[in-house]
Motif scaffolding. Structure first.
Motif, PDB file in Angstrom:
ATOM      1  N   LEU A  51       0.819  -1.211   0.000  1.00 36.48           N
ATOM      2  CA  LEU A  51       0.000   0.000   0.000  1.00 36.48           C
ATOM      3  C   LEU A  51       0.854   1.263   0.000  1.00 36.48           C
ATOM      4  O   LEU A  51       0.441   2.295  -0.524  1.00 36.48           O
ATOM      5  CB  LEU A  51      -0.954  -0.017   1.193  1.00 36.48           C
ATOM      6  N   ALA A  52       2.042   1.204   0.584  1.00 40.47           N
ATOM      7  CA  ALA A  52       2.957   2.347   0.491  1.00 40.47           C
ATOM      8  C   ALA A  52       3.302   2.617  -0.969  1.00 40.47           C
ATOM      9  O   ALA A  52       3.420   3.777  -1.390  1.00 40.47           O
ATOM     10  CB  ALA A  52       4.223   2.083   1.302  1.00 40.47           C
ATOM     11  N   GLY A  53       3.463   1.549  -1.748  1.00 39.39           N
ATOM     12  CA  GLY A  53       3.692   1.717  -3.177  1.00 39.39           C
ATOM     13  C   GLY A  53       2.483   2.291  -3.878  1.00 39.39           C
ATOM     14  O   GLY A  53       2.604   3.137  -4.769  1.00 39.39           O
ATOM     15  N   GLU A  54       1.299   1.860  -3.478  1.00 39.82           N
ATOM     16  CA  GLU A  54       0.072   2.400  -4.071  1.00 39.82           C
ATOM     17  C   GLU A  54      -0.079   3.888  -3.766  1.00 39.82           C
ATOM     18  O   GLU A  54      -0.640   4.643  -4.564  1.00 39.82           O
ATOM     19  CB  GLU A  54      -1.142   1.624  -3.549  1.00 39.82           C
ATOM     20  N   LEU A  55       0.449   4.312  -2.618  1.00 48.54           N
ATOM     21  CA  LEU A  55       0.431   5.729  -2.238  1.00 48.54           C
ATOM     22  C   LEU A  55       1.617   6.501  -2.814  1.00 48.54           C
ATOM     23  O   LEU A  55       1.745   7.697  -2.568  1.00 48.54           O
ATOM     24  CB  LEU A  55       0.446   5.856  -0.710  1.00 48.54           C
ATOM     25  N   TRP A  56       2.513   5.831  -3.530  1.00 46.21           N
ATOM     26  CA  TRP A  56       3.722   6.447  -4.089  1.00 46.21           C
ATOM     27  C   TRP A  56       4.516   7.142  -2.979  1.00 46.21           C
ATOM     28  O   TRP A  56       5.033   8.244  -3.150  1.00 46.21           O
ATOM     29  CB  TRP A  56       3.364   7.448  -5.200  1.00 46.21           C
ATOM     30  N   ASP A  57       4.613   6.457  -1.846  1.00 43.17           N
ATOM     31  CA  ASP A  57       5.268   7.034  -0.667  1.00 43.17           C
ATOM     32  C   ASP A  57       6.502   6.214  -0.344  1.00 43.17           C
ATOM     33  O   ASP A  57       6.452   5.227   0.395  1.00 43.17           O
ATOM     34  CB  ASP A  57       4.289   7.032   0.513  1.00 43.17           C
ATOM     35  N   ILE A  58       7.640   6.607  -0.908  1.00 40.29           N
ATOM     36  CA  ILE A  58       8.868   5.842  -0.755  1.00 40.29           C
ATOM     37  C   ILE A  58       9.374   5.893   0.679  1.00 40.29           C
ATOM     38  O   ILE A  58       9.984   4.941   1.175  1.00 40.29           O
ATOM     39  CB  ILE A  58       9.942   6.336  -1.749  1.00 40.29           C
ATOM     40  N   GLU A  59       9.103   7.001   1.390  1.00 38.72           N
ATOM     41  CA  GLU A  59       9.535   7.110   2.789  1.00 38.72           C
ATOM     42  C   GLU A  59       8.757   6.144   3.668  1.00 38.72           C
ATOM     43  O   GLU A  59       9.333   5.472   4.538  1.00 38.72           O
ATOM     44  CB  GLU A  59       9.384   8.541   3.298  1.00 38.72           C
ATOM     45  N   LEU A  60       7.438   6.057   3.464  1.00 34.48           N
ATOM     46  CA  LEU A  60       6.633   5.111   4.234  1.00 34.48           C
ATOM     47  C   LEU A  60       7.069   3.683   3.934  1.00 34.48           C
ATOM     48  O   LEU A  60       7.190   2.851   4.852  1.00 34.48           O
ATOM     49  CB  LEU A  60       5.152   5.285   3.905  1.00 34.48           C
ATOM     50  N   HIS A  61       7.333   3.391   2.678  1.00 39.56           N
ATOM     51  CA  HIS A  61       7.791   2.054   2.318  1.00 39.56           C
ATOM     52  C   HIS A  61       9.086   1.707   3.049  1.00 39.56           C
ATOM     53  O   HIS A  61       9.224   0.617   3.616  1.00 39.56           O
ATOM     54  CB  HIS A  61       8.001   1.969   0.804  1.00 39.56           C
ATOM     55  N   ALA A  62      10.038   2.645   3.083  1.00 39.09           N
ATOM     56  CA  ALA A  62      11.312   2.399   3.768  1.00 39.09           C
ATOM     57  C   ALA A  62      11.101   2.189   5.259  1.00 39.09           C
ATOM     58  O   ALA A  62      11.766   1.337   5.878  1.00 39.09           O
ATOM     59  CB  ALA A  62      12.265   3.565   3.532  1.00 39.09           C
ATOM     60  N   THR A  63      10.175   2.934   5.856  1.00 39.14           N
ATOM     61  CA  THR A  63       9.894   2.782   7.283  1.00 39.14           C
ATOM     62  C   THR A  63       9.352   1.395   7.593  1.00 39.14           C
ATOM     63  O   THR A  63       9.772   0.735   8.557  1.00 39.14           O
ATOM     64  CB  THR A  63       8.877   3.852   7.739  1.00 39.14           C
ATOM     65  N   VAL A  64       8.403   0.942   6.778  1.00 40.77           N
ATOM     66  CA  VAL A  64       7.824  -0.392   6.993  1.00 40.77           C
ATOM     67  C   VAL A  64       8.887  -1.468   6.800  1.00 40.77           C
ATOM     68  O   VAL A  64       8.981  -2.426   7.582  1.00 40.77           O
ATOM     69  CB  VAL A  64       6.635  -0.635   6.042  1.00 40.77           C
ATOM     70  N   VAL A  65       9.713  -1.309   5.787  1.00 41.45           N
ATOM     71  CA  VAL A  65      10.754  -2.303   5.502  1.00 41.45           C
ATOM     72  C   VAL A  65      11.757  -2.382   6.650  1.00 41.45           C
ATOM     73  O   VAL A  65      12.134  -3.485   7.085  1.00 41.45           O
ATOM     74  CB  VAL A  65      11.462  -1.967   4.175  1.00 41.45           C
ATOM     75  N   ASP A  66      12.195  -1.239   7.158  1.00 38.52           N
ATOM     76  CA  ASP A  66      13.134  -1.244   8.282  1.00 38.52           C
ATOM     77  C   ASP A  66      12.528  -1.951   9.493  1.00 38.52           C
ATOM     78  O   ASP A  66      13.213  -2.703  10.198  1.00 38.52           O
ATOM     79  CB  ASP A  66      13.522   0.187   8.661  1.00 38.52           C
ATOM     80  N   TRP A  67      11.246  -1.697   9.738  1.00 35.09           N
ATOM     81  CA  TRP A  67      10.552  -2.351  10.867  1.00 35.09           C
ATOM     82  C   TRP A  67      10.528  -3.867  10.662  1.00 35.09           C
ATOM     83  O   TRP A  67      10.763  -4.633  11.607  1.00 35.09           O
ATOM     84  CB  TRP A  67       9.139  -1.798  10.971  1.00 35.09           C
ATOM     85  N   LEU A  68      10.227  -4.314   9.447  1.00 32.01           N
ATOM     86  CA  LEU A  68      10.169  -5.749   9.168  1.00 32.01           C
ATOM     87  C   LEU A  68      11.520  -6.413   9.402  1.00 32.01           C
ATOM     88  O   LEU A  68      11.600  -7.488  10.005  1.00 32.01           O
ATOM     89  CB  LEU A  68       9.725  -5.982   7.721  1.00 32.01           C
ATOM     90  N   VAL A  69      12.594  -5.760   8.927  1.00 27.90           N
ATOM     91  CA  VAL A  69      13.926  -6.350   9.087  1.00 27.90           C
ATOM     92  C   VAL A  69      14.308  -6.414  10.560  1.00 27.90           C
ATOM     93  O   VAL A  69      14.789  -7.446  11.059  1.00 27.90           O
ATOM     94  CB  VAL A  69      14.965  -5.553   8.280  1.00 27.90           C
TER      95      VAL A  69
END
Length: 393
Positions: A51-69
């Protein structure tokens, strides 16, 4: 009992009433902090990356990814860490850090092998497409077809469209992009639509290009991020032929982490200027595009920029070989970790290898790079890490 809108409500709005209504609701649900003090995406982090990609929000995507890792490492969950690493590779591809993408892919594959599972294919497909590696993309596409799952197949079609656009094989790119968008997948459709527009314009399929552009702008305009607006304006320029659209795209993307989109924008603007007979101005943008694309490692698009530059009467400077070209993905991961200060034992633990095997890989890395020590490895261009990467990836 009735309550505040949740993620399902937002997705229903997105599907039923479109992005202008659905995007604001989706953003609120994902980012608002709940009673537990955590943002909404933490309750569905895997979906959050999409959904971060659907929102075109690269910062949100990076935040979620860092949390997952981080969460995957803290909990020891193979599923969580593998999802995080696969998405980190996707993020690194979008930001032009192919070395980090290769390292994340190598670690995800090592964990998959350790738990007896097949590795994720889509990060490899994304990376190979951006690098312009025809044989690798087509080989991966065949493997994807064998697995035959919807999202994975859409990823492969999108990657194939990118590959063929880079190679200036526009009919093949149009066919692949059309297949990528036909099911309306979240994230992927939006990212494939610019490829469809570009290929359709080059093929003279104006009606297809206009329809795809309309669908893209219906996504990017409500999103409103610099990423979305830059991609929207750059794609619109292909259809409108207006210089202002090219300039608007550059304004939105300049200074953003999305260097590969910026480089492609310079390339398209340079192509437009050359066709308008403005060779001197065209050279400036084509030169910039060639330098940026070469530095990233987007070989097919860099060659396209070099061909355009040659058509203006200037020969592009030949690039020196990329540092990472001769390293395997596993060697790239080991090199980056050691360059960041990791010990042989730490690297061995992350890749489920023996320390002796890691040392053998290091000797091979040193030979390929023409160096003899770990200290020299830290100074090799392209292997540098951000301040937190060594602790996370």
């Amino acid at each position: 009992m009735p309550g505040p809108p949740d993620l399902l409500d937002a997705l229903v709005l997105l599907d039923a009433e479109g992005h202008r209504v659905g995007v604001p609701a989706l953003r609120r649900v994902l980012t608002d902090v709940g009673a537990d003090g955590a943002p909404g995406w933490t309750r569905a982090p895997a979906l959050g990356t999409v959904l971060a990609g659907e929102l075109w929000d690269i910062e949100l995507h990076a935040t979620v990814v860092d949390w997952l890792v981080r969460t995957g490492r803290d909990t020891g969950s193979p599923l969580t860490i593998r999802l995080g690493l696969a998405q980190r590779a996707v993020s690194a591809v979008l930001t032009g850090d192919f070395g980090q993408a290769m390292a994340a892919i190598a670690e995800e594959e090592a964990i998959a092998d350790a738990v007896g599972d097949r590795p994720q294919l889509y990060p490899r497909v994304h990376l190979a497409a951006m690098r312009g590696r025809r044989d690798e993309v087509l080989s991966l596409f065949a493997e994807v077809t064998g697995r035959a799952t919807g999202q994975l197949t859409a990823n492969a079609h999108w990657a194939t469209a990118v590959l063929h656009n880079g190679l200036a094989e526009y009919p093949a790119a149009l066919d692949a992009a059309t297949r990528a968008v036909e099911h309306g997948d979240l994230f992927l459709s939006g990212f494939a639509l610019p490829e469809q527009v570009e290929a359709a314009v080059r093929c003279g399929e104006d009606a297809v290009a206009r329809e795809a552009l309309e669908s893209l702008l219906a996504r990017t305009e409500p999103a409103g991020t610099p990423f979305a607006l830059g991609v929207g304006a750059g794609t619109r320029a292909l259809v409108s032929g207006l210089e202002d659209d090219h300039r608007e795209a550059l304004d939105h993307l300049t200074g953003s982490p999305l260097v590969m989109h910026l480089a492609r924008t310079h390339l398209r603007y340079g192509e437009w200027l050359r066709r308008a007979g403005r060779r001197r101005e065209a050279r400036e943008h084509l030169r910039t595009a060639h330098e940026q694309l070469s530095e990233i490692g987007m070989e097919a698009f860099a060659q396209r920029a070099a061909d355009e530059l040659r058509a203006t009467g200037e020969v592009a400077r030949s690039r020196s070989g990329q540092v990472l070209d001769d390293l395997t993905m596993q060697e790239t991961h080991i090199a980056r970790q050691v360059a960041g200060g990791a010990t042989t034992k730490e690297v061995a633990g992350r890749l489920f290898l023996s320390p002796r095997t890691v040392d053998a890989h290091l000797r091979n890395i040193f030979r390929k790079l023409g160096i003899t020590s770990r200290k020299q490895l830290r100074d090799v261009p392209g292997l540098g890490q951000g301040p937190s990467e060594g602790a996370v990836v």
